[in-house]
Design an enzyme around this catalytic site. Structure first.
Site, short mmCIF file in Angstrom:
data_model
loop_
_atom_site.label_atom_id
_atom_site.label_comp_id
_atom_site.label_asym_id
_atom_site.label_seq_id
_atom_site.Cartn_x
_atom_site.Cartn_y
_atom_site.Cartn_z
N ASN A 1 5.65 0.83 -2.31
CA ASN A 1 5.31 2.20 -2.87
C ASN A 1 5.10 3.36 -1.87
OD1 ASN A 1 3.20 4.13 -3.49
ND2 ASN A 1 2.45 2.75 -5.23
N ILE B 1 -0.74 1.87 -16.01
CA ILE B 1 -1.23 3.33 -15.52
C ILE B 1 -1.92 3.13 -14.17
CG2 ILE B 1 -1.79 4.02 -17.66
CD1 ILE B 1 -4.93 3.65 -17.44
N GLY C 1 -3.81 -2.02 -15.21
CA GLY C 1 -5.21 -1.35 -15.63
C GLY C 1 -5.92 -2.53 -16.10
N LYS D 1 0.81 -1.36 -0.21
CA LYS D 1 -0.03 0.02 0.01
C LYS D 1 0.75 1.24 -0.05
CE LYS D 1 -3.32 2.88 0.56
NZ LYS D 1 -3.96 3.27 -0.73
N GLY D 2 0.49 2.31 -0.64
CA GLY D 2 1.46 3.57 -0.76
C GLY D 2 1.54 4.10 0.72
N CYS E 1 -0.88 9.09 -7.62
CA CYS E 1 -2.28 8.83 -6.62
C CYS E 1 -2.98 10.15 -6.91
CB CYS E 1 -1.84 8.73 -5.21
SG CYS E 1 -3.49 8.94 -4.18
C1 SIN Z 1 -5.50 6.07 -2.67
O1 SIN Z 1 -4.98 5.79 -1.61
O2 SIN Z 1 -6.03 7.15 -2.74
C2 SIN Z 1 -5.02 5.56 -3.88
C3 SIN Z 1 -3.65 5.40 -4.15
C4 SIN Z 1 -3.07 5.36 -5.52
O3 SIN Z 1 -4.03 5.71 -6.54
O4 SIN Z 1 -1.86 5.52 -5.74
#
Ligand code: SIN
Length: 305
Positions: free
Chosen positions: A99, A190, A242, A45-46, A129
């Site tokens: 990420n 993407i 994607g 996760k980011g 994001c």
């Molecule tokens: C998000 O957490 O809003 C999505 C993350 C992303 O699109 O990189």
């Protein structure tokens, strides 16, 4: 026996299927459904330097052949990730990509420096994001800023740097060229497309953030077109993302020019998606009489005239 191994730059992967950021957490829940040692890799996760609660709910909405999200980078923060999640991920037995999403260039660099001392396989710079007000897409829609950030990150880490790009630009190939000039080892494309879902009765957007990022099969033709264009623009590897739902989808992305792929929304529908897709790739290769999966990459022949 079909050979599914691929190399993204210098990193070998057991197969081209990587779980996309934000659809797999840190692997903790998903390991109950499949042997994660069998998939090519997991992208975390980011992460942001400080913990984030994310955007207010509702933050997901189902759409035709896809979904919108405005999660807003909810995550435990980088320090907690390093202490509590990364050791678990490293033990899973597949490649680990982290990420990272900074509010500003210095935050990206701080996380890159600290990841340099870990055993992660690659760093994915989230330049895409669409759900936060700082960093990410603001940087990722400006080629000069992309090049500068990637070049600065290159100075602070020897880890492979993957630039995850936004489709919400006029020319994604220009953004990929900028990432390559800055020293990126791969581009990932993407991320989601900006969209809105409307509740007719309320006459309001369904998402509390009003807009969100569209993912799922609805975006696959756009992603394929962008991978095919980018393949002709850069010489670094492309990781295609994607709307991938099947082994056949993966091979279409590879034909368009991807060396590997990330599977996202499919994980939310079917937690065994990555493993099933790998099995499907193997079966298709046998039908096609192809022995090495890399033989598909970049074989798209456009019609002339
Ligand atoms: C998000 O957490 O809003 C999505 C993350 C992303 O699109 O990189």
């Amino acid at each position: 026996m079909a050979d599914l191994t691929v190399c993204v730059g210098n990193i070998p992967f057991a197969n081209p299927v990587i779980a996309a950021s934000g659809t797999f957490g840190f692997g903790r829940e998903m390991r109950n459904f499949q042997n994660l040692g069998r998939i090519g890799g997991i992208c975390s996760k980011g992460l942001t330097l400080l913990p984030r609660d994310g955007n207010p709910a509702p933050r997901v909405a189902e759409t035709a052949s896809g979904m919108l999200n405005s999660v807003g980078l909810q995550n435990p923060g980088f320090t907690s990730f390093l202490a509590n999640e990364l050791p678990f991920m490293i033990d899973l037995g597949c490649r680990i990509i982290v990420n990272i999403a900074g509010n500003d260039p210095e935050e990206y660099l701080e996380m890159c420096r600290r990841l340099d001392a870990t055993s992660v396989d690659a760093i994915e710079l989230n330049l895409s994001c669409p759900n936060v007000k700082e960093g990410c897409m603001l940087i990722g829609s400006n080629p000069e800023m992309i090049e500068k950030l990637v070049a600065a990150a290159r100075q602070v880490t020897k880890k492979p740097l993957w630039a995850k790009l936004t489709p919400n630009v006029t020319s994604i190939a220009d953004m990929a060229r900028a990432a390559e000039s800055g020293g990126a080892d791969a581009v990932v494309l993407i991320n989601t497309l900006l969209g809105i879902a409307i509740d007719r009765k309320l006459r309001r957007p369904i998402l509390r953030n009003n807009i969100g990022g569209l993912s799922g099969p609805a975006i696959k033709p756009i992603a394929l077109r962008m991978v095919a264009e980018t393949y002709r623009a850069v010489s670094i590897p492309i990781v295609g993302v994607g709307g991938i739902m099947s082994g056949n989808d993966v091979l279409e992305f590879m034909i368009a020019g991807a060396t590997a792929v990330e599977v996202g929304t499919a994980n939310l529908i079917k937690p065994t998606a990555c493993q099933d897709i790998i099995d499907e790739i193997r079966a298709i290769m046998e039908l096609d009489g192809v022995s090495e999966v890399g033989q598909y990459t970049g074989t798209l022949e456009l019609w002339n005239g």
